[in-house]
Design a protein around this motif. Structure first.
Motif, PDB file in Angstrom:
ATOM      1  N   TRP A 114       0.833  -1.196   0.000  1.00 14.66           N
ATOM      2  CA  TRP A 114       0.000   0.000   0.000  1.00 14.66           C
ATOM      3  C   TRP A 114       0.871   1.251   0.000  1.00 14.66           C
ATOM      4  O   TRP A 114       1.801   1.379   0.808  1.00 14.66           O
TER       5      TRP A 114
ATOM      6  N   CYS B 171       0.241   4.326   0.818  1.00 17.78           N
ATOM      7  CA  CYS B 171      -0.163   5.401   1.726  1.00 17.78           C
ATOM      8  C   CYS B 171      -0.958   6.485   1.004  1.00 17.78           C
ATOM      9  O   CYS B 171      -0.870   7.676   1.342  1.00 17.78           O
ATOM     10  N   GLY B 172      -1.711   6.121  -0.033  1.00 19.41           N
ATOM     11  CA  GLY B 172      -2.521   7.094  -0.747  1.00 19.41           C
ATOM     12  C   GLY B 172      -1.844   7.710  -1.944  1.00 19.41           C
ATOM     13  O   GLY B 172      -2.487   8.431  -2.715  1.00 19.41           O
ATOM     14  N   TYR B 173      -0.542   7.440  -2.143  1.00 16.85           N
ATOM     15  CA  TYR B 173       0.163   7.971  -3.310  1.00 16.85           C
ATOM     16  C   TYR B 173      -0.011   6.998  -4.477  1.00 16.85           C
ATOM     17  O   TYR B 173       0.266   5.804  -4.353  1.00 16.85           O
ATOM     18  N   LEU B 174      -0.441   7.515  -5.624  1.00 18.03           N
ATOM     19  CA  LEU B 174      -0.634   6.642  -6.778  1.00 18.03           C
ATOM     20  C   LEU B 174       0.700   6.237  -7.401  1.00 18.03           C
ATOM     21  O   LEU B 174       0.837   5.127  -7.907  1.00 18.03           O
TER      22      LEU B 174
END
Length: 613
Positions: free
Chosen positions: A509, A511-514
């Motif tokens: 994952w 952490c929300g960064y693509l």
């Protein structure tokens, strides 16, 4: 000798006036010869492949010559039982590493490091020269046995000899503040030479100190306190300086200062036990210090060889340019992980055993009815607790930044595993870390003759003092052995259950960064920044911060420089002042040979006049 228990001696006429060739290998000498010969073999195997990529460089043969010369000189120092022979071997041991450090002499930093080492080692040699000249003049002989009879008859001389030995041998061992040559010399020397120097050579300084202590008779309590204070300061400051480093070998060099501090803590407790008539404290303290010498030789040799493999495979030692090497160099990464776990004292590895003994000695001292001994034990426990926690953070940083995460540069992305001889040398040392940890009770029991030579106590009495420690170690080893077996059984059960299932793999994952990049991970500086800030008074980090500006910042940076504060604030100004003073003597250097001959003749005449008075 370690098997038979019988010291071996050799006498021969000397080519030096006033001395004899007297060699003797007792249990203490034999113990220190183990890392000298063991590491020299493994570093030679490793170095054959490590230096193969440099065959086109001039000086390869000279490098091998000086590596062999260093090994021979260390062995001769440990076996010498005569002051003149000892000093001769010591000087050879001091000079040989200079040519190893200066191997890559095309760089100014390498030349500076080599001269720093040479100056530091000869400052220590000057104190040893005074020590042996003083003892030889009073004893009328250069033999160690004659030294012992003179020292035991003169208590004041014993204190003077202890101070001279502590400074002279301590500068070679790397105690604070005489440690400044280690972080300069180790990063620039070939890695197999760094492993031998850190794993064996600096231990010869400890050998010299312990050997002199055996000649001094019953020590005075303040000697033990001095060693404990120096050990605590070297241990804590060494690991703090290591925390702040960005160069992997420089980090390991400061870690050697830390571990020499641990050794001196154990020996200091042992000396205090001898001085106060507390045999259990004396035996366990010396056991902790001496066993840590052997353990440090193994895991620090392994870590330096691992650092050399990283440099060989990824072409860099700068932590900020590495990352993700475990997938590309699994053998090196696993070996380095074992060495890192051993150096921070994790069970069931060898570093745990000696540190367990040191904590045991500290708690035994705390329980003593004497307030002085209890305070010394408390000081050792607090220092070891602080050292252990900081060391865990230091080597979590070293392993994590180098081997985990994502590659930070193209060189790290293209890193490759090293040749088989290099892997084999690291594998042997990693295996020794495990074997000594598992066989801890037998290893500690086998130290009886060595401790007898170091403390002057009978081997049978030492075995009885070690019995409770051995029993505690046995229980500890059994518990951790069962935990390892249980963990292995769980792993087998998990592998068996998952064998019949389909396992999918996907990215971690983000952490929300693509599109996370290698820059979106901890750096070496940021990982330890809370600790370096907390101990800024000692570390003295110099920082340069360019903060993000505006809502959409284009640029931000942070850099920290952790030069040695002792070198920057003490030694550099002192040597600049000394250089300024000595430069005034240029007036007597006219460049005319006949004037120099006149100086020599005048000196000889003055000596003859002085001798005739």
């Amino acid at each position: 000798m370690l098997l038979s228990g019988q010291p071996q001696s050799l006498f021969a006429p000397s080519f030096m006036p006033g001395g004899t060739i007297h060699l003797e290998i007792d249990a203490l000498s034999a113990f220190f010869l183990l890392p000298v010969f063991g590491l020299s073999i493994l570093t030679a195997i490793y170095g054959g492949s490590y230096m193969s990529s440099r065959d086109e460089r001039p000086g390869i043969a000279a490098s091998w010559f000086h590596l062999n010369l260093l090994t021979a000189a260390m062995a001769l120092v440990v076996a010498a039982h005569d002051g003149l022979l000892f000093l001769l071997a010591w000087e050879i041991m001091a000079l040989a590493p200079f040519f190893l450090v200066i191997f890559d002499d095309r760089q100014e930093s390498v030349r500076h490091a080599a001269w720093t080492y040479l100056a530091a080692t000869h400052i220590g040699t000057a104190f040893l020269l005074v020590l042996f000249v003083l003892l030889g003049g009073l004893a009328g002989s250069s033999d160690f046995d004659a030294y012992g009879s003179v020292l035991k008859a003169t208590p004041t001389l014993c204190s003077v000899a202890f101070i001279l030995a502590l400074i002279g041998f301590g500068s070679k061992a790397g105690i604070v503040p005489a440690h400044v040559w280690l972080p300069e010399a180790h990063p620039v020397a070939p890695s197999h030479a760094s492993a031998l120097m850190s794993g064996a050579m600096i231990k010869i300084g400890i050998y010299g100190l312990v050997r002199i202590l055996t000649l001094l008779g019953t020590p005075q309590p303040w000697w033990g306190w001095t060693l404990i204070a120096i050990g605590a300061s070297s241990g804590v400051l060494g690991v703090l300086f290591a925390l702040a480093q960005h160069d992997l070998k420089r980090l390991l060099a400061y870690s050697s200062v830390e571990n020499i501090g641990i050794v001196l803590l154990g020996i200091g407790l042992g000396v205090l036990g001898l001085a106060t008539g507390t045999p259990a404290l004396a035996v366990i303290g010396f056991a902790a210090g001496l066993l840590h010498i052997l353990n440090h030789s193994i895991f620090k040799g392994l870590l330096f060889l691992g650092a050399g493999a990283v440099q060989h495979g990824a072409h860099s030692l700068e932590l900020e340019t590495l990352g993700g090497l475990l997938k590309r160099m699994p053998w090196t990464g696993t070996a380095f992980l074992i060495g890192a776990a051993a150096i921070v004292g994790l069970p069931p590895l060898n570093g745990f055993v000696s540190e367990f003994l040191l904590f045991y000695a500290g708690f035994a001292a705390v329980m003593d009815p004497s307030a002085g001994i209890a305070l010394a034990g408390l000081m050792a426990i607090v220092a070891m607790g602080l050292i252990g926690g900081l060391a865990a953070a230091c080597f979590a940083k070293a392993f994590g930044i180098v081997f985990l995460g994502s590659p930070r540069t193209a060189e790290a992305e293209k890193a490759h595993e090293v040749a088989r001889p290099m892997r084999a040398a690291m594998a042997v040392l990693a295996l020794l870390c495990v074997i000594i940890g598992i066989a801890a009770p037998a290893i500690v029991r086998s130290l009886a003759d060595v401790l007898s030579a170091a403390t002057g106590t009978s081997a049978s009495n030492i075995r009885s003092q070690l019995a409770p420690v051995v029993a505690s170690l046995t229980v500890t080893v059994v518990i951790f052995g069962l935990l390892i077996v249980l963990a292995f059984a769980v792993w087998l059960l998990r592998a068996r259950r998952l064998a019949a299932r389909r396992i999918g793999r996907g990215p971690v994952w983000g952490c929300g960064y693509l599109f996370p990049s290698p820059r979106m991970q901890y750096t070496a500086s940021s990982f330890v920044q809370p600790l370096t800030t907390q101990f800024h008074l000692f570390v003295r980090n110099r920082e340069a911060l360019a903060s993000p500006q505006g809502y959409f910042p284009r640029r931000a940076s942070y850099q920290s420089d952790s030069g040695d504060p002792w070198l920057r604030l003490l030694f550099a100004p002192t040597f600049r002042w000394f250089d300024h003073i000595v430069s005034r003597l240029d007036v007597i250097q006219h460049g005319h040979i006949h004037l120099y001959v006149l100086y020599v003749a005048a000196t000889l005449v003055a000596l003859l006049v002085w001798a005739s008075l």
